[in-house]
Every structure is written in structure tokens, then in C-alpha cells.
Motif scaffolding. Structure first.
Motif, PDB file in Angstrom:
ATOM      1  N   MET A 147       0.821  -1.089  -0.049  1.00  0.00           N
ATOM      2  CA  MET A 147       0.266   0.081  -0.047  1.00  0.00           C
ATOM      3  C   MET A 147       0.903   1.200   0.009  1.00  0.00           C
ATOM      4  O   MET A 147       1.918   1.285   0.707  1.00  0.00           O
ATOM      5  CB  MET A 147      -1.060   0.147   1.251  1.00  0.00           C
ATOM      6  N   ARG A 148       0.385   2.133  -0.677  1.00  0.00           N
ATOM      7  CA  ARG A 148       1.321   3.496  -0.790  1.00  0.00           C
ATOM      8  C   ARG A 148       0.090   4.627  -0.175  1.00  0.00           C
ATOM      9  O   ARG A 148      -1.136   4.436  -0.496  1.00  0.00           O
ATOM     10  CB  ARG A 148       1.568   3.854  -2.354  1.00  0.00           C
ATOM     11  N   GLU A 149       0.611   5.569   0.454  1.00  0.00           N
ATOM     12  CA  GLU A 149      -0.054   6.816   0.918  1.00  0.00           C
ATOM     13  C   GLU A 149       0.140   7.830  -0.221  1.00  0.00           C
ATOM     14  O   GLU A 149       1.179   8.210  -0.610  1.00  0.00           O
ATOM     15  CB  GLU A 149       0.463   7.233   2.158  1.00  0.00           C
ATOM     16  N   ILE A 150      -0.990   8.259  -0.810  1.00  0.00           N
ATOM     17  CA  ILE A 150      -0.992   9.386  -1.738  1.00  0.00           C
ATOM     18  C   ILE A 150      -1.759  10.495  -1.296  1.00  0.00           C
ATOM     19  O   ILE A 150      -2.582  10.392  -0.987  1.00  0.00           O
ATOM     20  CB  ILE A 150      -1.340   8.903  -3.090  1.00  0.00           C
ATOM     21  N   LYS A 151      -1.181  11.796  -1.731  1.00  0.00           N
ATOM     22  CA  LYS A 151      -1.928  12.971  -1.403  1.00  0.00           C
ATOM     23  C   LYS A 151      -2.354  13.360  -2.584  1.00  0.00           C
ATOM     24  O   LYS A 151      -1.875  13.624  -3.570  1.00  0.00           O
ATOM     25  CB  LYS A 151      -1.163  14.137  -0.652  1.00  0.00           C
ATOM     26  N   LEU A 152      -3.863  13.421  -2.542  1.00  0.00           N
ATOM     27  CA  LEU A 152      -4.646  13.997  -3.837  1.00  0.00           C
ATOM     28  C   LEU A 152      -4.450  15.504  -3.910  1.00  0.00           C
ATOM     29  O   LEU A 152      -4.125  16.152  -2.986  1.00  0.00           O
ATOM     30  CB  LEU A 152      -6.113  13.425  -3.857  1.00  0.00           C
ATOM     31  N   SER A 153      -4.853  16.043  -5.073  1.00  0.00           N
ATOM     32  CA  SER A 153      -4.862  17.388  -5.488  1.00  0.00           C
ATOM     33  C   SER A 153      -5.857  18.072  -4.414  1.00  0.00           C
ATOM     34  O   SER A 153      -5.482  19.226  -4.354  1.00  0.00           O
ATOM     35  CB  SER A 153      -5.286  17.551  -6.924  1.00  0.00           C
ATOM     36  N   ASN A 154      -6.909  17.640  -3.995  1.00  0.00           N
ATOM     37  CA  ASN A 154      -7.833  18.252  -3.011  1.00  0.00           C
ATOM     38  C   ASN A 154      -7.475  18.337  -1.752  1.00  0.00           C
ATOM     39  O   ASN A 154      -7.955  18.589  -0.734  1.00  0.00           O
ATOM     40  CB  ASN A 154      -9.273  17.695  -3.096  1.00  0.00           C
ATOM     41  N   GLY A 155      -6.122  17.763  -1.499  1.00  0.00           N
ATOM     42  CA  GLY A 155      -5.423  17.572  -0.186  1.00  0.00           C
ATOM     43  C   GLY A 155      -5.684  16.395   0.780  1.00  0.00           C
ATOM     44  O   GLY A 155      -5.197  16.199   1.706  1.00  0.00           O
ATOM     45  N   GLN A 156      -6.708  15.391   0.352  1.00  0.00           N
ATOM     46  CA  GLN A 156      -6.896  14.598   0.849  1.00  0.00           C
ATOM     47  C   GLN A 156      -6.001  13.414   0.569  1.00  0.00           C
ATOM     48  O   GLN A 156      -5.233  13.436  -0.281  1.00  0.00           O
ATOM     49  CB  GLN A 156      -8.404  13.804   0.389  1.00  0.00           C
ATOM     50  N   THR A 157      -5.508  12.669   1.697  1.00  0.00           N
ATOM     51  CA  THR A 157      -4.795  11.580   1.542  1.00  0.00           C
ATOM     52  C   THR A 157      -5.194  10.197   1.549  1.00  0.00           C
ATOM     53  O   THR A 157      -6.225   9.875   2.404  1.00  0.00           O
ATOM     54  CB  THR A 157      -3.879  11.576   2.871  1.00  0.00           C
ATOM     55  N   VAL A 158      -4.979   9.390   0.640  1.00  0.00           N
ATOM     56  CA  VAL A 158      -5.474   7.968   0.628  1.00  0.00           C
ATOM     57  C   VAL A 158      -4.464   6.843   0.751  1.00  0.00           C
ATOM     58  O   VAL A 158      -3.277   7.416   0.356  1.00  0.00           O
ATOM     59  CB  VAL A 158      -6.418   7.810  -0.625  1.00  0.00           C
ATOM     60  N   GLU A 159      -4.811   5.641   0.884  1.00  0.00           N
ATOM     61  CA  GLU A 159      -3.812   4.470   0.953  1.00  0.00           C
ATOM     62  C   GLU A 159      -4.444   3.641   0.126  1.00  0.00           C
ATOM     63  O   GLU A 159      -5.456   2.844   0.107  1.00  0.00           O
ATOM     64  CB  GLU A 159      -3.868   3.967   2.554  1.00  0.00           C
ATOM     65  N   VAL A 160      -3.542   3.303  -1.088  1.00  0.00           N
ATOM     66  CA  VAL A 160      -3.979   2.597  -2.198  1.00  0.00           C
ATOM     67  C   VAL A 160      -2.795   1.573  -2.523  1.00  0.00           C
ATOM     68  O   VAL A 160      -1.675   2.015  -2.432  1.00  0.00           O
ATOM     69  CB  VAL A 160      -4.358   3.273  -3.123  1.00  0.00           C
ATOM     70  N   GLU A 161      -3.055   0.696  -3.173  1.00  0.00           N
ATOM     71  CA  GLU A 161      -2.056  -0.097  -3.849  1.00  0.00           C
ATOM     72  C   GLU A 161      -1.809   0.610  -5.075  1.00  0.00           C
ATOM     73  O   GLU A 161      -0.416   0.616  -5.633  1.00  0.00           O
ATOM     74  CB  GLU A 161      -2.505  -1.616  -4.095  1.00  0.00           C
ATOM     75  N   CYS A 162      -2.455   0.905  -5.887  1.00  0.00           N
ATOM     76  CA  CYS A 162      -2.480   1.582  -7.334  1.00  0.00           C
ATOM     77  C   CYS A 162      -3.464   2.518  -7.400  1.00  0.00           C
ATOM     78  O   CYS A 162      -4.878   2.467  -7.441  1.00  0.00           O
ATOM     79  CB  CYS A 162      -2.667   0.570  -8.378  1.00  0.00           C
ATOM     80  N   LEU A 163      -3.089   3.665  -7.783  1.00  0.00           N
ATOM     81  CA  LEU A 163      -4.183   5.007  -7.520  1.00  0.00           C
ATOM     82  C   LEU A 163      -4.923   4.862  -9.006  1.00  0.00           C
ATOM     83  O   LEU A 163      -6.084   4.963  -8.859  1.00  0.00           O
ATOM     84  CB  LEU A 163      -3.163   6.295  -7.923  1.00  0.00           C
ATOM     85  N   SER A 164      -4.411   4.508  -9.847  1.00  0.00           N
ATOM     86  CA  SER A 164      -5.305   4.366 -11.179  1.00  0.00           C
ATOM     87  C   SER A 164      -6.361   3.074 -10.902  1.00  0.00           C
ATOM     88  O   SER A 164      -7.468   3.466 -11.394  1.00  0.00           O
ATOM     89  CB  SER A 164      -4.285   3.950 -12.405  1.00  0.00           C
ATOM     90  N   CYS A 165      -5.857   2.243 -10.400  1.00  0.00           N
ATOM     91  CA  CYS A 165      -7.051   1.187 -10.048  1.00  0.00           C
ATOM     92  C   CYS A 165      -8.038   1.509  -9.077  1.00  0.00           C
ATOM     93  O   CYS A 165      -9.167   1.394  -9.293  1.00  0.00           O
ATOM     94  CB  CYS A 165      -6.664  -0.031  -9.220  1.00  0.00           C
ATOM     95  N   ALA A 166      -7.661   2.336  -8.242  1.00  0.00           N
ATOM     96  CA  ALA A 166      -8.585   3.010  -7.308  1.00  0.00           C
ATOM     97  C   ALA A 166      -9.498   3.982  -8.010  1.00  0.00           C
ATOM     98  O   ALA A 166     -10.687   4.027  -7.619  1.00  0.00           O
ATOM     99  CB  ALA A 166      -7.799   3.636  -6.104  1.00  0.00           C
ATOM    100  N   LEU A 167      -9.182   4.877  -8.856  1.00  0.00           N
ATOM    101  CA  LEU A 167      -9.805   5.671  -9.707  1.00  0.00           C
ATOM    102  C   LEU A 167     -10.805   4.892 -10.573  1.00  0.00           C
ATOM    103  O   LEU A 167     -11.748   5.289 -10.807  1.00  0.00           O
ATOM    104  CB  LEU A 167      -8.848   6.636 -10.594  1.00  0.00           C
ATOM    105  N   THR A 168     -10.261   3.820 -11.417  1.00  0.00           N
ATOM    106  CA  THR A 168     -11.125   3.431 -12.341  1.00  0.00           C
ATOM    107  C   THR A 168     -12.004   2.149 -11.592  1.00  0.00           C
ATOM    108  O   THR A 168     -13.110   2.099 -12.562  1.00  0.00           O
ATOM    109  CB  THR A 168     -10.343   2.631 -13.408  1.00  0.00           C
ATOM    110  N   SER A 169     -11.692   2.009 -10.426  1.00  0.00           N
ATOM    111  CA  SER A 169     -12.848   1.050  -9.699  1.00  0.00           C
ATOM    112  C   SER A 169     -13.870   1.881  -9.008  1.00  0.00           C
ATOM    113  O   SER A 169     -15.008   1.275  -8.620  1.00  0.00           O
ATOM    114  CB  SER A 169     -12.120   0.266  -8.909  1.00  0.00           C
ATOM    115  N   GLY A 170     -13.704   2.968  -9.214  1.00  0.00           N
ATOM    116  CA  GLY A 170     -14.657   3.943  -8.337  1.00  0.00           C
ATOM    117  C   GLY A 170     -14.424   4.237  -6.837  1.00  0.00           C
ATOM    118  O   GLY A 170     -15.064   5.211  -6.009  1.00  0.00           O
ATOM    119  N   MET A 171     -13.270   3.752  -6.214  1.00  0.00           N
ATOM    120  CA  MET A 171     -13.005   3.784  -4.787  1.00  0.00           C
ATOM    121  C   MET A 171     -12.571   5.043  -4.445  1.00  0.00           C
ATOM    122  O   MET A 171     -12.824   5.872  -3.698  1.00  0.00           O
ATOM    123  CB  MET A 171     -11.616   3.078  -4.820  1.00  0.00           C
TER     124      MET A 171
END
Length: 161
Positions: free
Chosen positions: A1-25
Motif C-alpha cells: 500500500m502507498r499513501e498518496i496525497k490527492l490534489s484536493n488535499g485528501q490523503t488515501v492509502e492505495v496499492e494503485c492510484l489508477s485502479c482506485a480511480l477506475t474502480s470508483g474507490m
């Protein structure tokens, strides 16, 4: 898992940002521009350029040659539909297309429109990175973000999302 800070300031922990976006997570700011069985189009508003579109595969692959026949057809159809919409509703005359295989995300193509203000950075492919950095560092304000969201809405309406 990686911690990623999104452009809106929210931080998410995901394995893959693209998978999280395309899956609707994760919902992209401005929403989904276009979605098909195999692809998902959105804008990374961290780079606030009206009409910048990222087309990502839903299947976790990294290379163009990993697309199956149905995905290849869907990919070119998506690119074509989005390009026509960019011209029709946003008046974008030129677009640079980029995809790379050494990314931490999976297969996605950036469609970067070219505006007159960008030519101070040059007219070649080498100018795109400075343009993106300028947009991220100098254009991230409420008014510009509102224009980006308006552009996303126009594209979604044209593409029937």
C-alpha cells in the motif's frame, strides 16, 4: 500500500492510484469525463489546464502491447471521441498525447491540450513538462479550478456521461 496525497488535499492509502480511480474507490475531482467497459477518462486537477484528459485502462496492465483486441478498439475509439469533444466544446486546436511504461500507475494516456500561453515554454514535446509544472505551481487558484471544472462538465455533457 502507498499513501498518496490527492490534489484536493485528501490523503488515501492505495496499492494503485489508477485502479482506485477506475474502480470508483476514489472519485476524481470534477468526476468521470467518460467511461467504457475497458477505459476511464478523468482530469488530474492538480494540473489545472482546461481540457487535459487522462485515459486509463481499467485492467491493471502497464504496456500498450498488453491490450487485448477489444481494449485496442475501445482505446482508439475513446481517444477519437474525446479528441472530437475537445475540439467541439472547448475549441482546442492541438493536443499532445503521452503514455509511458515506467510509471508507478498502470496504462494511461495523457491528452494535453496546447494553448497560446504554453508556447513561451517552447513548441516541442520537451515543453510539456515545464507547462505542466507551471500550471501546477502557478495556476492553482479558485478561478482557474472553476474553469477546469466547467471544461470537465462540458466534456461530460458532450460525451453523454
Amino acid at each position: 500500500m502507498r499513501e498518496i496525497k490527492l490534489s484536493n488535499g485528501q490523503t488515501v492509502e492505495v496499492e494503485c492510484l489508477s485502479c482506485a480511480l477506475t474502480s470508483g474507490m476514489i472519485d476524481p475531482d470534477g468526476g468521470i469525463i467518460m467511461e467504457t467497459e475497458h477505459f476511464h477518462a478523468h482530469q488530474d486537477v492538480a494540473y489545472p489546464i482546461v481540457g487535459l484528459v487522462i485515459l486509463a485502462s481499467k485492467r491493471h496492465i502497464t504496456c500498450f502491447d498488453e491490450l487485448n483486441e477489444a481494449e485496442k478498439l475501445d482505446y482508439i475509439n475513446c481517444l477519437t471521441k474525446i479528441r472530437k469533444a475537445l475540439r467541439k466544446v472547448l475549441g482546442i486546436e492541438y493536443v499532445y498525447y503521452f503514455y509511458n511504461e515506467d510509471t508507478t500507475h498502470h496504462f494511461h494516456t495523457w491528452m494535453v491540450p496546447r494553448y497560446e500561453w504554453m508556447y513561451e515554454f517552447g513548441r516541442s514535446v520537451e515543453s510539456v513538462r515545464p507547462v505542466l509544472l507551471h500550471a501546477r505551481n502557478e495556476m492553482n487558484d479558485g478561478g482557474n479550478l472553476a474553469n477546469v471544472i466547467l471544461g470537465i462538465d462540458k466534456l461530460k455533457n458532450e460525451l453523454n456521461v
